[in-house]
Write an enzyme that holds these catalytic residues in place. Sequence first.
Site, PDB file in Angstrom:
ATOM      1  N   ALA A   1      -0.872   2.616  -0.342  1.00 36.78           N
ATOM      2  CA  ALA A   1      -2.146   3.373  -0.764  1.00 36.78           C
ATOM      3  C   ALA A   1      -3.211   2.638  -1.124  1.00 36.78           C
ATOM      4  O   ALA A   1      -4.100   3.040  -1.943  1.00 36.78           O
ATOM      5  CB  ALA A   1      -1.671   4.381  -1.803  1.00 36.78           C
TER       6      ALA A   1
ATOM      7  N   ARG B   1      -5.098   3.424   2.852  1.00 39.98           N
ATOM      8  CA  ARG B   1      -3.614   2.897   3.518  1.00 39.98           C
ATOM      9  C   ARG B   1      -2.723   4.120   3.191  1.00 39.98           C
ATOM     10  O   ARG B   1      -2.732   4.658   2.283  1.00 39.98           O
ATOM     11  CB  ARG B   1      -3.233   1.776   3.265  1.00 39.98           C
ATOM     12  CG  ARG B   1      -2.198   0.980   3.935  1.00 39.98           C
ATOM     13  CD  ARG B   1      -1.517  -0.140   3.312  1.00 39.98           C
ATOM     14  NE  ARG B   1      -0.097  -0.322   4.107  1.00 39.98           N
ATOM     15  CZ  ARG B   1       0.748  -1.109   3.568  1.00 39.98           C
ATOM     16  NH1 ARG B   1       0.850  -1.857   2.245  1.00 39.98           N
ATOM     17  NH2 ARG B   1       1.853  -1.381   4.407  1.00 39.98           N
ATOM     18  N   HIS B   2      -1.792   4.319   4.239  1.00 42.86           N
ATOM     19  CA  HIS B   2      -0.786   5.341   3.969  1.00 42.86           C
ATOM     20  C   HIS B   2      -0.051   4.663   2.700  1.00 42.86           C
ATOM     21  O   HIS B   2      -0.040   3.720   2.345  1.00 42.86           O
ATOM     22  CB  HIS B   2       0.325   5.438   4.998  1.00 42.86           C
ATOM     23  CG  HIS B   2       0.926   4.109   5.355  1.00 42.86           C
ATOM     24  ND1 HIS B   2       1.951   3.487   4.840  1.00 42.86           N
ATOM     25  CD2 HIS B   2       0.740   3.135   6.517  1.00 42.86           C
ATOM     26  CE1 HIS B   2       2.284   2.183   5.300  1.00 42.86           C
ATOM     27  NE2 HIS B   2       1.235   1.871   6.229  1.00 42.86           N
ATOM     28  N   GLY B   3       0.951   5.831   2.175  1.00 37.88           N
ATOM     29  CA  GLY B   3       1.589   5.240   0.741  1.00 37.88           C
ATOM     30  C   GLY B   3       3.085   4.685   1.127  1.00 37.88           C
ATOM     31  O   GLY B   3       3.212   4.111   2.416  1.00 37.88           O
TER      32      GLY B   3
END
Length: 466
Positions: free
Chosen positions: A395, A83-85
């Site tokens: 993340a 996953r994105h931060g």
Amino acid sequence: MFSGSPPRNGLVLAALGLALTRLSCSSLAAPDIPHIATYFGTKTRYEEVNPHLLRDALSANGSALKPPPSERCTPVHLTAVIRHGSRYPTAKNIRRIQKLSELVRTEASRAPGAPGWLQDIQSRWEMWFTEDMDGQLVMKGREDLRQLAVRLSLLLPALLSEENQRRFSVRSSSKHRCVSSVESFQEGLQLLWGRSEVQYSHRVDDELMRFFERCRGYVEGVENNRTALLEVEKFKHGEEMEAVRRRMADKLGLPHHRLTPDLVEAAFFLCSYELSIRSLLSPWCFLFDESDAKVLEYKSDLKQYWKRSHGHVISSLSSCPLFHHVFRTLDKAGRPRRSTEASPEPASILVGHAETLLPLLSLLGLYKDQTPLTAANYHAQHGRSFRTSLIVPYAANLLFVLYDCQRGPRLQLLVNESPVRFPGLEGEDAPLYRDVRANYRHLLDGCDFHRECEGRTSGRGPNTEL
Ligand SMILES: *[C@@H]1O[C@H](CO)[C@@H](O)[C@H](O)[C@H]1NC(C)=O
Ligand SMILES: *[C@@H]1O[C@H](CO)[C@@H](O)[C@H](O)[C@H]1NC(C)=O
């Protein structure tokens, strides 16, 4: 900065340390973590799930890799779904925060001798979010991904190595925060390798990373269907939320009817955002005690459960393309080959959203409690496994590590860098790959995106066979 941890790749890590200074310092300089920080659902920091990272953000835990020691296994492939931060709030939440801060400024009664945090909220706190921030990755979010990349490379040095780099497959969702995240991941690796100039090579692939918006059965049956999320609405206006709302209104000195459940949530998220974006202990955090935070966490978990997970089977089935992609990649990586053949892809890095990870985790059968989460069973769900604060913080990552072992390939699953066993194969951390395939035979032979997504439009009943 790395004192207390044993020296590792000496110079290289020292150089990297400089490059990553900002985060390490800011987190060291922020000892005051709100007492409710582990309950922020999808807005939880990764460090709340792995608190040792607050001391050393680059420490890889080798004992998390658990192939059977007697079989002399070597890792041959890593698939990482990430996953994105950390990110800014979306425009919708920024508007709610704006509304809340205005309400407090104009209508809260100010009692003499109020505690400092309340005076801060009522008189000193200033709105600093602007709508154009809309969901973008923040500096801390870049560091989340750089550091994750470094830890994964230290954990699996033979796979995430400089020599292998050209054979990595790297894909991302098209959303800005994901593209920034996938870039940061590559920066982390290349800083570790001592490169002065970072080169990016990734592909945007929404078919794989944003499958959910392409699945008509999901979009019509769940996403755009108010009744599909009925439990969330019920809980939002149920007795537990009402109690939290009344207590908060009393603390702020607001008339009860002016504070909506959405604004209660906005204050809770404000606490989370000031922590995850600025490493600050926000005065807004003091509005909630731990039991309030648990209620608000449950509200978020209910939403994810019914929107993205086990609540409706179509949500997990919408991830069939990603499921098949992962297993095709693993099949190729584990296949025996002649020494003259090119070696397989050492790593597949896939960057997306919580909405990407949750359906896939659900499809794999993970975090499925015996009883569905409902508005009515909050107390009975106290010990539930479905806690998004632990599963999909910023993340978050789902790692498939394939090993070459004496008895054949083996596969291990890690969630947020901790070992997790396959449902149905709980006897081993790293079962034989052929047993994993047999375990998921029904999906490997089926799980057809077009049939599942186009074939029907209803959300289907809760908790059927998958
Ligand atoms: C390292 O991993 C092992 C096995 O998962 C775990 O028991 C241990 O607590 C971890 N250590 C740290 C510092 O996270
Ligand atoms: C909306 O969701 C409900 C409850 O899951 C379901 O019974 C209904 O069929 C869905 N409506 C559509 C149009 O899919």
